[in-house]
Design a protein around this motif. Structure first.
Motif, PDB file in Angstrom:
ATOM      1  N   GLY A  10     -25.798 -30.249  22.541  1.00 32.68           N
ATOM      2  CA  GLY A  10     -24.881 -29.273  21.949  1.00 32.68           C
ATOM      3  C   GLY A  10     -24.904 -29.242  20.438  1.00 32.68           C
ATOM      4  O   GLY A  10     -24.939 -28.165  19.828  1.00 32.68           O
ATOM      5  N   ILE A  11     -24.901 -30.387  19.799  1.00 33.27           N
ATOM      6  CA  ILE A  11     -24.862 -30.422  18.336  1.00 33.27           C
ATOM      7  C   ILE A  11     -26.129 -29.814  17.727  1.00 33.27           C
ATOM      8  O   ILE A  11     -26.023 -28.960  16.837  1.00 33.27           O
ATOM      9  N   PRO A  12     -27.330 -30.190  18.163  1.00 35.61           N
ATOM     10  CA  PRO A  12     -28.517 -29.518  17.599  1.00 35.61           C
ATOM     11  C   PRO A  12     -28.536 -28.010  17.865  1.00 35.61           C
ATOM     12  O   PRO A  12     -28.941 -27.234  16.990  1.00 35.61           O
ATOM     13  N   CYS A  13     -28.093 -27.590  19.038  1.00 42.40           N
ATOM     14  CA  CYS A  13     -28.052 -26.146  19.337  1.00 42.40           C
ATOM     15  C   CYS A  13     -27.081 -25.427  18.406  1.00 42.40           C
ATOM     16  O   CYS A  13     -27.393 -24.340  17.903  1.00 42.40           O
ATOM     17  N   LEU A  14     -25.925 -26.011  18.171  1.00 42.56           N
ATOM     18  CA  LEU A  14     -24.961 -25.400  17.255  1.00 42.56           C
ATOM     19  C   LEU A  14     -25.517 -25.311  15.837  1.00 42.56           C
ATOM     20  O   LEU A  14     -25.312 -24.305  15.148  1.00 42.56           O
ATOM     21  N   LEU A  15     -26.223 -26.337  15.402  1.00 45.60           N
ATOM     22  CA  LEU A  15     -26.821 -26.298  14.070  1.00 45.60           C
ATOM     23  C   LEU A  15     -27.891 -25.218  13.969  1.00 45.60           C
ATOM     24  O   LEU A  15     -27.976 -24.506  12.961  1.00 45.60           O
ATOM     25  N   ILE A  16     -28.701 -25.075  15.008  1.00 44.21           N
ATOM     26  CA  ILE A  16     -29.737 -24.036  15.006  1.00 44.21           C
ATOM     27  C   ILE A  16     -29.095 -22.655  14.991  1.00 44.21           C
ATOM     28  O   ILE A  16     -29.497 -21.781  14.216  1.00 44.21           O
ATOM     29  N   PHE A  17     -28.089 -22.439  15.839  1.00 42.58           N
ATOM     30  CA  PHE A  17     -27.409 -21.145  15.858  1.00 42.58           C
ATOM     31  C   PHE A  17     -26.705 -20.858  14.541  1.00 42.58           C
ATOM     32  O   PHE A  17     -26.642 -19.719  14.098  1.00 42.58           O
ATOM     33  N   TYR A  18     -26.185 -21.892  13.897  1.00 39.33           N
ATOM     34  CA  TYR A  18     -25.524 -21.729  12.601  1.00 39.33           C
ATOM     35  C   TYR A  18     -26.513 -21.212  11.560  1.00 39.33           C
ATOM     36  O   TYR A  18     -26.247 -20.240  10.850  1.00 39.33           O
ATOM     37  N   VAL A  19     -27.669 -21.849  11.475  1.00 41.97           N
ATOM     38  CA  VAL A  19     -28.673 -21.420  10.497  1.00 41.97           C
ATOM     39  C   VAL A  19     -29.175 -20.020  10.830  1.00 41.97           C
ATOM     40  O   VAL A  19     -29.309 -19.166   9.951  1.00 41.97           O
ATOM     41  N   LEU A  20     -29.434 -19.748  12.106  1.00 43.63           N
ATOM     42  CA  LEU A  20     -29.962 -18.443  12.497  1.00 43.63           C
ATOM     43  C   LEU A  20     -28.924 -17.324  12.419  1.00 43.63           C
ATOM     44  O   LEU A  20     -29.291 -16.154  12.344  1.00 43.63           O
ATOM     45  N   SER A  21     -27.641 -17.672  12.391  1.00 48.00           N
ATOM     46  CA  SER A  21     -26.606 -16.634  12.286  1.00 48.00           C
ATOM     47  C   SER A  21     -26.579 -15.991  10.910  1.00 48.00           C
ATOM     48  O   SER A  21     -25.974 -14.939  10.724  1.00 48.00           O
ATOM     49  N   MET A  22     -27.260 -16.589   9.972  1.00 51.09           N
ATOM     50  CA  MET A  22     -27.347 -16.029   8.631  1.00 51.09           C
ATOM     51  C   MET A  22     -28.020 -14.651   8.656  1.00 51.09           C
ATOM     52  O   MET A  22     -27.637 -13.757   7.913  1.00 51.09           O
ATOM     53  N   GLY A  23     -29.012 -14.452   9.518  1.00 53.48           N
ATOM     54  CA  GLY A  23     -29.731 -13.180   9.603  1.00 53.48           C
ATOM     55  C   GLY A  23     -28.837 -12.016   9.983  1.00 53.48           C
ATOM     56  O   GLY A  23     -28.789 -11.008   9.265  1.00 53.48           O
ATOM     57  N   PRO A  24     -28.124 -12.116  11.108  1.00 52.56           N
ATOM     58  CA  PRO A  24     -27.219 -11.015  11.451  1.00 52.56           C
ATOM     59  C   PRO A  24     -26.136 -10.772  10.398  1.00 52.56           C
ATOM     60  O   PRO A  24     -25.754  -9.635  10.147  1.00 52.56           O
ATOM     61  N   PHE A  25     -25.663 -11.828   9.768  1.00 56.08           N
ATOM     62  CA  PHE A  25     -24.645 -11.679   8.721  1.00 56.08           C
ATOM     63  C   PHE A  25     -25.183 -10.832   7.570  1.00 56.08           C
ATOM     64  O   PHE A  25     -24.533  -9.879   7.128  1.00 56.08           O
ATOM     65  N   VAL A  26     -26.390 -11.148   7.097  1.00 59.83           N
ATOM     66  CA  VAL A  26     -26.980 -10.397   5.983  1.00 59.83           C
ATOM     67  C   VAL A  26     -27.270  -8.961   6.416  1.00 59.83           C
ATOM     68  O   VAL A  26     -27.048  -8.020   5.649  1.00 59.83           O
TER      69      VAL A  26
END
Length: 90
Positions: free
Chosen positions: A20-36
């Motif tokens: 769970g923790i690595p998946c959350l970190l990956i999704f956190y970094v990748l969520s930057m794209g939709p935000f921008v």
């Protein structure tokens, strides 16, 4: 009365945290794209973007690292097709 099974976490909990923790970190970094992308389309207003931008402060601290900066630029520009004027400084 407490037994050992209440003190030690079960193997399911350990697996959940280990995955769970690595998946959350990956999704956190990748969520930057939709935000921008949403910010570029004007869907996210300036005030909301400023508030949500606080979430990405840890990524902004990593941005000066050349490899990390290259990844951010590639991810934002090529994957999400956002024009960030050649550089994404978060």
């Amino acid at each position: 009365m407490h037994t050992d099974r209440f003190i030690l976490p079960s193997s399911r909990k350990i697996k959940f945290v280990a995955v769970g923790i690595p998946c959350l970190l990956i999704f956190y970094v990748l969520s930057m794209g939709p935000f921008v992308k949403l910010q570029g389309y004007g869907i996210i207003g300036e005030r909301t973007a400023n508030v949500l931008g606080i979430v990405y402060v840890p990524l902004a601290l990593l941005a000066p690292i050349p490899g990390v900066r290259s990844f951010f630029n590639w991810y934002i520009f090529h994957v999400w097709n956002c024009d960030t004027m050649g550089d994404n400084t978060l």
